[in-house]
Structure formats: C-alpha cells, structure tokens
Design a protein around this motif. Structure first.
Motif, PDB file in Angstrom:
ATOM      1  N   ASN A 276       0.845  -1.187   0.000  1.00  0.00           N
ATOM      2  CA  ASN A 276       0.000   0.000   0.000  1.00  0.00           C
ATOM      3  C   ASN A 276       0.888   1.246   0.000  1.00  0.00           C
ATOM      4  O   ASN A 276       2.086   1.172   0.240  1.00  0.00           O
ATOM      5  CB  ASN A 276      -1.026   0.019   1.152  1.00  0.00           C
ATOM      6  CG  ASN A 276      -0.417   0.112   2.531  1.00  0.00           C
ATOM      7  OD1 ASN A 276       0.710   0.538   2.732  1.00  0.00           O
ATOM      8  ND2 ASN A 276      -1.199  -0.300   3.526  1.00  0.00           N
ATOM      9  N   TRP A 277       0.273   2.380  -0.308  1.00  0.00           N
ATOM     10  CA  TRP A 277       0.954   3.671  -0.269  1.00  0.00           C
ATOM     11  C   TRP A 277       0.430   4.398   0.959  1.00  0.00           C
ATOM     12  O   TRP A 277      -0.759   4.725   1.047  1.00  0.00           O
ATOM     13  CB  TRP A 277       0.694   4.490  -1.530  1.00  0.00           C
ATOM     14  CG  TRP A 277       1.388   5.807  -1.469  1.00  0.00           C
ATOM     15  CD1 TRP A 277       0.846   7.011  -1.119  1.00  0.00           C
ATOM     16  CD2 TRP A 277       2.772   6.059  -1.724  1.00  0.00           C
ATOM     17  NE1 TRP A 277       1.797   7.985  -1.144  1.00  0.00           N
ATOM     18  CE2 TRP A 277       3.001   7.432  -1.514  1.00  0.00           C
ATOM     19  CE3 TRP A 277       3.849   5.262  -2.105  1.00  0.00           C
ATOM     20  CZ2 TRP A 277       4.249   8.027  -1.680  1.00  0.00           C
ATOM     21  CZ3 TRP A 277       5.083   5.845  -2.271  1.00  0.00           C
ATOM     22  CH2 TRP A 277       5.278   7.209  -2.060  1.00  0.00           C
ATOM     23  N   ARG A 278       1.304   4.584   1.932  1.00  0.00           N
ATOM     24  CA  ARG A 278       0.905   5.219   3.187  1.00  0.00           C
ATOM     25  C   ARG A 278       2.119   5.925   3.778  1.00  0.00           C
ATOM     26  O   ARG A 278       3.240   5.419   3.693  1.00  0.00           O
ATOM     27  CB  ARG A 278       0.396   4.125   4.138  1.00  0.00           C
ATOM     28  CG  ARG A 278      -0.328   4.616   5.336  1.00  0.00           C
ATOM     29  CD  ARG A 278      -0.787   3.462   6.231  1.00  0.00           C
ATOM     30  NE  ARG A 278       0.334   2.943   7.003  1.00  0.00           N
ATOM     31  CZ  ARG A 278       0.883   1.733   6.858  1.00  0.00           C
ATOM     32  NH1 ARG A 278       0.416   0.887   5.989  1.00  0.00           N
ATOM     33  NH2 ARG A 278       1.889   1.360   7.619  1.00  0.00           N
ATOM     34  N   ASP A 279       1.896   7.080   4.360  1.00  0.00           N
ATOM     35  CA  ASP A 279       2.967   7.847   4.998  1.00  0.00           C
ATOM     36  C   ASP A 279       4.123   8.121   4.028  1.00  0.00           C
ATOM     37  O   ASP A 279       5.302   7.986   4.379  1.00  0.00           O
ATOM     38  CB  ASP A 279       3.483   7.124   6.253  1.00  0.00           C
ATOM     39  CG  ASP A 279       2.383   6.864   7.273  1.00  0.00           C
ATOM     40  OD1 ASP A 279       1.481   7.716   7.387  1.00  0.00           O
ATOM     41  OD2 ASP A 279       2.418   5.806   7.928  1.00  0.00           O
ATOM     42  N   ASN A 280       3.776   8.478   2.804  1.00  0.00           N
ATOM     43  CA  ASN A 280       4.748   8.790   1.746  1.00  0.00           C
ATOM     44  C   ASN A 280       5.729   7.658   1.475  1.00  0.00           C
ATOM     45  O   ASN A 280       6.898   7.891   1.170  1.00  0.00           O
ATOM     46  CB  ASN A 280       5.513  10.079   2.059  1.00  0.00           C
ATOM     47  CG  ASN A 280       4.619  11.288   1.940  1.00  0.00           C
ATOM     48  OD1 ASN A 280       3.797  11.368   1.029  1.00  0.00           O
ATOM     49  ND2 ASN A 280       4.753  12.221   2.864  1.00  0.00           N
ATOM     50  N   ALA A 281       5.256   6.418   1.606  1.00  0.00           N
ATOM     51  CA  ALA A 281       6.114   5.259   1.345  1.00  0.00           C
ATOM     52  C   ALA A 281       5.292   4.120   0.756  1.00  0.00           C
ATOM     53  O   ALA A 281       4.093   3.984   1.042  1.00  0.00           O
ATOM     54  CB  ALA A 281       6.789   4.793   2.626  1.00  0.00           C
ATOM     55  N   LEU A 282       5.955   3.298  -0.059  1.00  0.00           N
ATOM     56  CA  LEU A 282       5.351   2.087  -0.577  1.00  0.00           C
ATOM     57  C   LEU A 282       5.717   0.958   0.384  1.00  0.00           C
ATOM     58  O   LEU A 282       6.880   0.588   0.500  1.00  0.00           O
ATOM     59  CB  LEU A 282       5.852   1.768  -1.989  1.00  0.00           C
ATOM     60  CG  LEU A 282       5.048   0.624  -2.586  1.00  0.00           C
ATOM     61  CD1 LEU A 282       4.101   1.172  -3.633  1.00  0.00           C
ATOM     62  CD2 LEU A 282       5.941  -0.426  -3.147  1.00  0.00           C
ATOM     63  N   ASN A 283       4.716   0.482   1.109  1.00  0.00           N
ATOM     64  CA  ASN A 283       4.905  -0.533   2.142  1.00  0.00           C
ATOM     65  C   ASN A 283       4.634  -1.918   1.574  1.00  0.00           C
ATOM     66  O   ASN A 283       3.660  -2.110   0.853  1.00  0.00           O
ATOM     67  CB  ASN A 283       3.947  -0.260   3.304  1.00  0.00           C
ATOM     68  CG  ASN A 283       4.140   1.134   3.856  1.00  0.00           C
ATOM     69  OD1 ASN A 283       5.076   1.381   4.600  1.00  0.00           O
ATOM     70  ND2 ASN A 283       3.270   2.069   3.474  1.00  0.00           N
ATOM     71  N   ILE A 284       5.480  -2.887   1.924  1.00  0.00           N
ATOM     72  CA  ILE A 284       5.357  -4.262   1.451  1.00  0.00           C
ATOM     73  C   ILE A 284       4.940  -5.152   2.623  1.00  0.00           C
ATOM     74  O   ILE A 284       5.451  -5.008   3.740  1.00  0.00           O
ATOM     75  CB  ILE A 284       6.692  -4.764   0.856  1.00  0.00           C
ATOM     76  CG1 ILE A 284       7.160  -3.851  -0.294  1.00  0.00           C
ATOM     77  CG2 ILE A 284       6.580  -6.220   0.411  1.00  0.00           C
ATOM     78  CD1 ILE A 284       6.260  -3.842  -1.519  1.00  0.00           C
ATOM     79  N   PHE A 285       4.022  -6.095   2.361  1.00  0.00           N
ATOM     80  CA  PHE A 285       3.460  -6.958   3.395  1.00  0.00           C
ATOM     81  C   PHE A 285       3.490  -8.424   2.988  1.00  0.00           C
ATOM     82  O   PHE A 285       3.409  -8.753   1.806  1.00  0.00           O
ATOM     83  CB  PHE A 285       1.977  -6.598   3.645  1.00  0.00           C
ATOM     84  CG  PHE A 285       1.759  -5.231   4.182  1.00  0.00           C
ATOM     85  CD1 PHE A 285       1.668  -5.009   5.546  1.00  0.00           C
ATOM     86  CD2 PHE A 285       1.635  -4.147   3.327  1.00  0.00           C
ATOM     87  CE1 PHE A 285       1.452  -3.739   6.051  1.00  0.00           C
ATOM     88  CE2 PHE A 285       1.425  -2.868   3.811  1.00  0.00           C
ATOM     89  CZ  PHE A 285       1.334  -2.659   5.184  1.00  0.00           C
ATOM     90  N   ALA A 286       3.546  -9.302   3.988  1.00  0.00           N
ATOM     91  CA  ALA A 286       3.149 -10.699   3.844  1.00  0.00           C
ATOM     92  C   ALA A 286       1.653 -10.713   4.122  1.00  0.00           C
ATOM     93  O   ALA A 286       1.192 -10.098   5.095  1.00  0.00           O
ATOM     94  CB  ALA A 286       3.894 -11.577   4.840  1.00  0.00           C
TER      95      ALA A 286
END
Length: 190
Positions: free
Chosen positions: A100-110
């Motif tokens: 997702n795009w949150r807090d000016n960053a592209l976050n990666i998840f399992a």
C-alpha cells in the motif's frame, strides 16, 4: 573486389549503426495495469500454479501513489503476487505479497489466509522506481516470505504440497477501486 568487399564489411562491423531491424535490448518485465475504477488487472486470468515456490522482481512507479476516498482505507492492503493453497479458494488458504501507499512510502506486506482467517505482517518499504526481490515458498506448515533478502515465516494451514493451486495476480483494494490507472512491472525469476 575481395579487398573492397572486406573493407565494406569491416566498416559495418566498426560502425554503431545496425542494418535492418534493430534488436530489442528492453527488459523482460511484464507490466500489469489495474485500470481506474477496477480491482483486478486488465485481462486477468488466474492460471494453475504448480511451481511450489514463487520468485520474482517488481518495480512500482509513481502511478502507485494514491489517496483513498475514505482515509481509513489508506491502510487497506493491495495485492501483488501469490498463490492459493491446500486445495482451497484463496480466501480460505493462500499466501501473497501485498502493498500500500501510506505515509509517503510504498509498504510491502506478507498477506495470508489460514483456514479463512486473514493475517498480515509488514516486511519493509520499497522506493519507487527501484527493483525489489521477492520469494514465497512453503515448508511443512509454514510460508517463507523473502523480501530483499530478509526472510519472514508465517503460519500455514496444511503441510506438504500445494495441491490444486492457482496463481494470484495484482489486485487493488480493499473496499475501494483504483482511483487512477496503476502499473506494476514484474519479472519472474528462476
């Protein structure tokens, strides 16, 4: 005549010009597009997955920056790649990478489903335009997620092989559809 023909060949070999069609030195990534107003990629098909592990590289660009209509949906996890598992549908048992795009960053998840229960764990961030390395495999009753060399273990409902499984392709949402065209480049790695 032999000398002049040799000179012509030598000139072509030494020049920077190609004769005829130029070869393509482009990358071998596939660009997946989720069009504005959709959840699924264009031309979606969930093919059977029999590989046992998934290794790929992905590049997200500025089209992956978005703002949801409902601020709470900004935390929803979009899906990247993965597979269903344990001879069941993906909302019952599956494993995939999310983002997702949150807090000016592209976050990666399992992002997994185990016996119908969803679980997720943030694995890190990835800079836009930078290549990320991803790996997903099973070992007995666990999933092994590898993001840029770092492993994370998540629980799995069954053990052994995947059974009848299908590949899960990029998907936007949660609740909301893509607010504009979103493009992600993915290259499978052997």
């Amino acid at each position: 005549m032999k000398i002049s023909f040799s000179i012509v060949i030598l000139m072509f070999c030494c020049s920077c010009q190609w004769l005829g069609n130029q070869p393509s030195f482009g990358d071998d990534y596939i660009t997946y597009q989720i069009s504005k107003g959709n959840h699924e990629i264009d031309d979606n098909s969930n093919a059977l997955f029999t590989a046992g592990e998934l290794k790929f590289q992905a590049i997200f660009d500025s089209t992956c920056i978005y703002q949801t209509s409902d601020a709470g949906n900004q935390y929803d996890i979009n899906k990247l790649l993965g597979f269903s598992d344990c001879n069941s549908q993906h909302h019952e048992n599956s494993a995939r990478f999310g983002w997702n795009w949150r807090d000016n960053a592209l976050n990666i998840f399992a992002y997994i489903y185990v016996a119908g229960q969803r679980q997720e764990k943030q694995l890190g961030t990835l800079a836009l335009g930078k290549m990320g390395s991803f790996g997903l495999s099973t070992l007995n009753n666990t999933y092994i997620f590898t993001f840029n060399g770092q492993q994370t273990i998540m629980p799995r409902h069954c053990s052994g092989g995947l059974g009848i499984s299908y590949k899960l392709l990029p998907y936007f949402g949660g609740d909301e559809v893509a607010p504009h065209d979103i493009k992600i480049k993915i290259r499978n790695v052997d």
